[in-house]
Design a protein around this motif. Structure first.
Motif, PDB file in Angstrom:
ATOM      1  N   HIS A 158       1.356  -1.224  -0.291  1.00  0.00           N
ATOM      2  CA  HIS A 158       0.097  -0.204  -0.025  1.00  0.00           C
ATOM      3  C   HIS A 158       0.555   1.208  -0.235  1.00  0.00           C
ATOM      4  O   HIS A 158       0.917   2.228  -0.659  1.00  0.00           O
ATOM      5  CB  HIS A 158      -0.870   0.287   1.054  1.00  0.00           C
ATOM      6  N   ASN A 159       1.727   1.286   0.699  1.00  0.00           N
ATOM      7  CA  ASN A 159       2.839   2.352   1.246  1.00  0.00           C
ATOM      8  C   ASN A 159       3.788   2.890   0.100  1.00  0.00           C
ATOM      9  O   ASN A 159       4.066   3.645  -0.476  1.00  0.00           O
ATOM     10  CB  ASN A 159       4.199   1.594   1.986  1.00  0.00           C
ATOM     11  N   LYS A 162       1.071   3.434  -2.678  1.00  0.00           N
ATOM     12  CA  LYS A 162       0.546   5.340  -2.469  1.00  0.00           C
ATOM     13  C   LYS A 162       1.849   6.447  -3.057  1.00  0.00           C
ATOM     14  O   LYS A 162       1.832   8.104  -3.246  1.00  0.00           O
ATOM     15  CB  LYS A 162       0.897   5.018  -0.693  1.00  0.00           C
ATOM     16  N   GLU A 163       3.224   5.888  -2.415  1.00  0.00           N
ATOM     17  CA  GLU A 163       4.258   6.789  -3.538  1.00  0.00           C
ATOM     18  C   GLU A 163       4.564   7.508  -4.845  1.00  0.00           C
ATOM     19  O   GLU A 163       5.021   7.824  -4.924  1.00  0.00           O
ATOM     20  CB  GLU A 163       5.455   5.442  -3.083  1.00  0.00           C
ATOM     21  N   GLY A 165       1.816   7.426  -6.105  1.00  0.00           N
ATOM     22  CA  GLY A 165       0.434   8.195  -7.106  1.00  0.00           C
ATOM     23  C   GLY A 165      -0.287   7.324  -7.022  1.00  0.00           C
ATOM     24  O   GLY A 165      -1.491   7.664  -7.426  1.00  0.00           O
ATOM     25  N   VAL A 166      -0.179   5.805  -6.741  1.00  0.00           N
ATOM     26  CA  VAL A 166      -1.366   5.056  -7.297  1.00  0.00           C
ATOM     27  C   VAL A 166      -2.103   4.885  -5.737  1.00  0.00           C
ATOM     28  O   VAL A 166      -2.279   4.433  -5.258  1.00  0.00           O
ATOM     29  CB  VAL A 166      -0.951   3.331  -7.646  1.00  0.00           C
ATOM     30  N   SER A 167      -3.468   4.953  -6.368  1.00  0.00           N
ATOM     31  CA  SER A 167      -4.165   4.678  -5.388  1.00  0.00           C
ATOM     32  C   SER A 167      -5.124   3.799  -5.083  1.00  0.00           C
ATOM     33  O   SER A 167      -6.052   2.970  -6.247  1.00  0.00           O
ATOM     34  CB  SER A 167      -5.890   6.515  -5.481  1.00  0.00           C
ATOM     35  N   VAL A 168      -5.259   3.132  -4.180  1.00  0.00           N
ATOM     36  CA  VAL A 168      -5.929   1.309  -4.021  1.00  0.00           C
ATOM     37  C   VAL A 168      -6.214   1.722  -2.719  1.00  0.00           C
ATOM     38  O   VAL A 168      -5.399   1.931  -1.750  1.00  0.00           O
ATOM     39  CB  VAL A 168      -4.985   0.651  -4.464  1.00  0.00           C
ATOM     40  N   THR A 169      -7.269   0.485  -2.168  1.00  0.00           N
ATOM     41  CA  THR A 169      -7.424   0.696  -0.933  1.00  0.00           C
ATOM     42  C   THR A 169      -6.794  -0.627  -0.108  1.00  0.00           C
ATOM     43  O   THR A 169      -6.350  -1.161  -0.739  1.00  0.00           O
ATOM     44  CB  THR A 169      -9.293  -0.185  -0.603  1.00  0.00           C
TER      45      THR A 169
END
Ligand code: C5P
Length: 224
Positions: A158-159, A162-163, A165-169
């Motif tokens: 997830h981290n 996020k770094e 810039g990909v958004s996933v839950t």
């Protein structure tokens, strides 16, 4: 001549195998095989060719026909599939899922066997995957099986995303990781499991540097 030494690093997705293997290979001055990238590359080539994933014969053909090259790009690895740079597409979760489905086909695995073994060259090889110690390099000098709790693996992934810039839950990722692990562990051929002579290393709560040091401590110094 003694055989070329091999260090195998197997384990489930997200256990840190890729990062650890690359760093360990760098510290030892050895070659590096990212075997998952081969399965991912075949998956990408199959999707470019719009192949039917339920047609094993077509996928086996595709495995033989796909040209896969690794290029060192100042520390990171770029993967060229049939002449096109597919590095970014290779990293997608959807490509991982595709690779895992294709990797369950025995003939695809057989077709990739010799390609993987060809990476074994002096002065040594760090091989990262699921069956490096059990099937591809059963005579490896050192075998490591890296694990971490599923939650920790999902958090790391997830981290990373996020770094980028990909958004996933987080929950979606955790579900994805658990189902990929289950498929990899339950398949009939080369299921994900530690070799009998592998050292198990749980990386939950450890930093990358700590894991690298522990793995390096397992590799015997060469006598020659
Ligand atoms: O390691 P990575 O996540 O890139 O691997 C993608 C998929 O390829 C895995 O989920 C697994 O199904 C498959 N694989 C495999 N054997 C390997 C490496 C990867 O079956 N040695």
């Amino acid at each position: 001549m003694p055989p070329v030494p091999v260090l195998t690093i197997d384990g489930p997705s997200g256990a840190g195998k890729g990062t650890v293997s690359r760093l360990v290979a760098g510290r030892l001055g050895w070659h590096y095989l990212d075997s998952g990238a081969l399965y991912r590359a075949v998956g990408v080539a199959a999707s470019w060719a719009d192949l039917d994933l339920s047609d094993p014969a077509a996928l086996v053909h595709c495995t033989f026909d796909t040209d896969i090259r690794f290029q060192d790009d100042g520390g990171s690895l770029r993967v060229i599939v049939n002449g096109t740079d597919a590095t970014d597409e290779l990293r997608l979760e959807t490509t991982g899922t595709l690779a895992s489905a294709i990797a369950a086909i025995p003939e695809v695995r057989a077709a990739l066997k010799e390609r993987q073994r060809a990476f074994r060259r002096e002065p040594g090889l760090v091989a990262d995957g699921r069956d490096m110690g059990t099937v591809i390099f059963p005579d490896a000098t050192t075998k490591v099986f890296l694990t971490a709790s599923a939650e920790e693996r999902a958090r790391r992934r997830h981290n990373q995303l996020k770094e980028k810039g990909v958004s996933v839950t987080f929950d979606g990722l955790l579900r994805e990781i658990l189902s990929r692990d289950a498929r990899d562990a339950q398949r009939a051929v080369a299921p994900l499991k530690p070799a009998d002579d592998a050292v198990l290393l749980d990386t939950t709560g450890l930093s990358i540097d700590e894991v690298v040091d522990r793995v390096l401590a397992l590799v015997p110094a060469r006598a020659d």
